[in-house]
Design an enzyme around this catalytic site. Structure first.
Site: not given
Ligand code: CAA
Length: 259
Positions: A66, A111, A114, A134
């Site tokens: 998400a 998400g 999911e 999460e």
């Molecule tokens: N939401 C918003 N933006 C996201 C994102 C997310 N879940 N995941 C990645 N992005 C964005 C980053 O902010 C980045 O944007 P900017 O260049 O503008 O900063 C871009 O995508 C590229 O990401 P990274 O630079 O972080 O890429 P990476 O290769 O270094 O890492 C990754 C990849 C390990 C997937 C890392 O992006 C990451 O950990 N992302 C978040 C994963 C996460 O925590 N997901 C759970 C979200 S909460 C949820 O989903 C709740 C629910 O169940 C409803």
């Protein structure tokens, strides 16, 4: 129809929905999820569409979760609304009347994982990674990840993944039963298309009733055994059943119309 965050394409009876926020690793904002729901509704009654592939744009991610930036300032009510409104669309996918396959082409986290689990089954490319991270954000899954992960891989492993936030690769996901096949990225859509083409030759109403009967097992408000009996009986009254049995006896391929 034009959408802002997804691409849609119908080719030879298959609707492909591509999550289209490549720079944000296809993070799921609320509008994107609603757009998936609309794209599905547009083909629900279209008999020429036999199945749906859901995938991510680019080579890196299916969806990295998400959209954290969208909900970082939310409180209780907004959090609940986010989970309920998104969850309704995920339920729509799970209960859709045509097969929906997730073509997981990279990260499927939070998400994103999911969303793949709401699909009827998952095919992964070799670089795919799955996880529910999460807890790293002080959160838990909000789109039924705690429920569907147990259904797919069992309680013990689900507990471990949900509590550690660990990512697993495509091969481990395959071993756990989270994905059905692992293929090279270049052949991912081809593999999904080939499976949907095979399903597309069966009776569409029978496929719809398979989906409903299997889902009934997991629905606490329904008795799956009774649902199967009702669905089985319903199909006897369809033209597809007459065509299927007649074709068998005439030693020819059935030509199902979904009637
Ligand atoms: N939401 C918003 N933006 C996201 C994102 C997310 N879940 N995941 C990645 N992005 C964005 C980053 O902010 C980045 O944007 P900017 O260049 O503008 O900063 C871009 O995508 C590229 O990401 P990274 O630079 O972080 O890429 P990476 O290769 O270094 O890492 C990754 C990849 C390990 C997937 C890392 O992006 C990451 O950990 N992302 C978040 C994963 C996460 O925590 N997901 C759970 C979200 S909460 C949820 O989903 C709740 C629910 O169940 C409803």
């Amino acid at each position: 129809m034009a959408y802002e965050f997804i691409l849609t394409n119908i080719d030879a009876g298959i609707l492909t929905i591509t999550l289209n926020r490549e720079k944000q690793l296809n993070a799921l904002n609320a509008q994107l999820i609603q757009e998936i729901g609309e794209a599905l509704e547009n083909v629900r009654n279209d008999k020429s569409v036999k199945g749906i592939i859901l995938t991510g744009s680019g080579k890196k991610a299916f969806a990295a979760g998400a959209d954290i930036k969208e909900f970082s300032a939310f409180g209780l009510e907004e959090g609940k609304n986010l989970a309920v409104s998104g969850g309704n669309i995920f339920n729509k996918i799970e209960q859709f009347n045509k097969p929906v396959i997730a073509a997981v082409n990279g990260f499927a986290l939070g998400g994103g994982c999911e969303l793949t689990m709401a699909c009827h089954f998952r095919i992964a490319s070799e670089n795919a990674k799955f996880g529910q991270p999460e807890v790293n954000l002080g959160l838990i899954p909000g789109y039924a990840g705690t429920q569907r992960l147990i259904q797919l891989i069992g309680k013990g492993k689900a507990m471990e993944l949900l509590m550690t936030g660990d990512m697993i690769d495509a091969n481990e996901a395959h071993q756990l039963g989270l994905v059905n096949h692992v293929v090279p990225q270049e052949t991912l859509l081809e593999k999904c298309t080939s499976i949907l083409n095979k399903i597309g030759k069966k009776g569409p109403l029978a496929i719809e009733k398979v989906i409903d009967s299997v889902n009934a097992y997991f629905d606490k408000g329904r008795n799956g055994f009774e649902a199967e009996i009702d669905n089985f009986a319903f199909l006897f009254e369809t033209k597809d059943f007459k065509e299927g049995t007649t074709a068998f006896m005439e030693k020819r391929k059935a030509d199902f119309k979904g009637e």
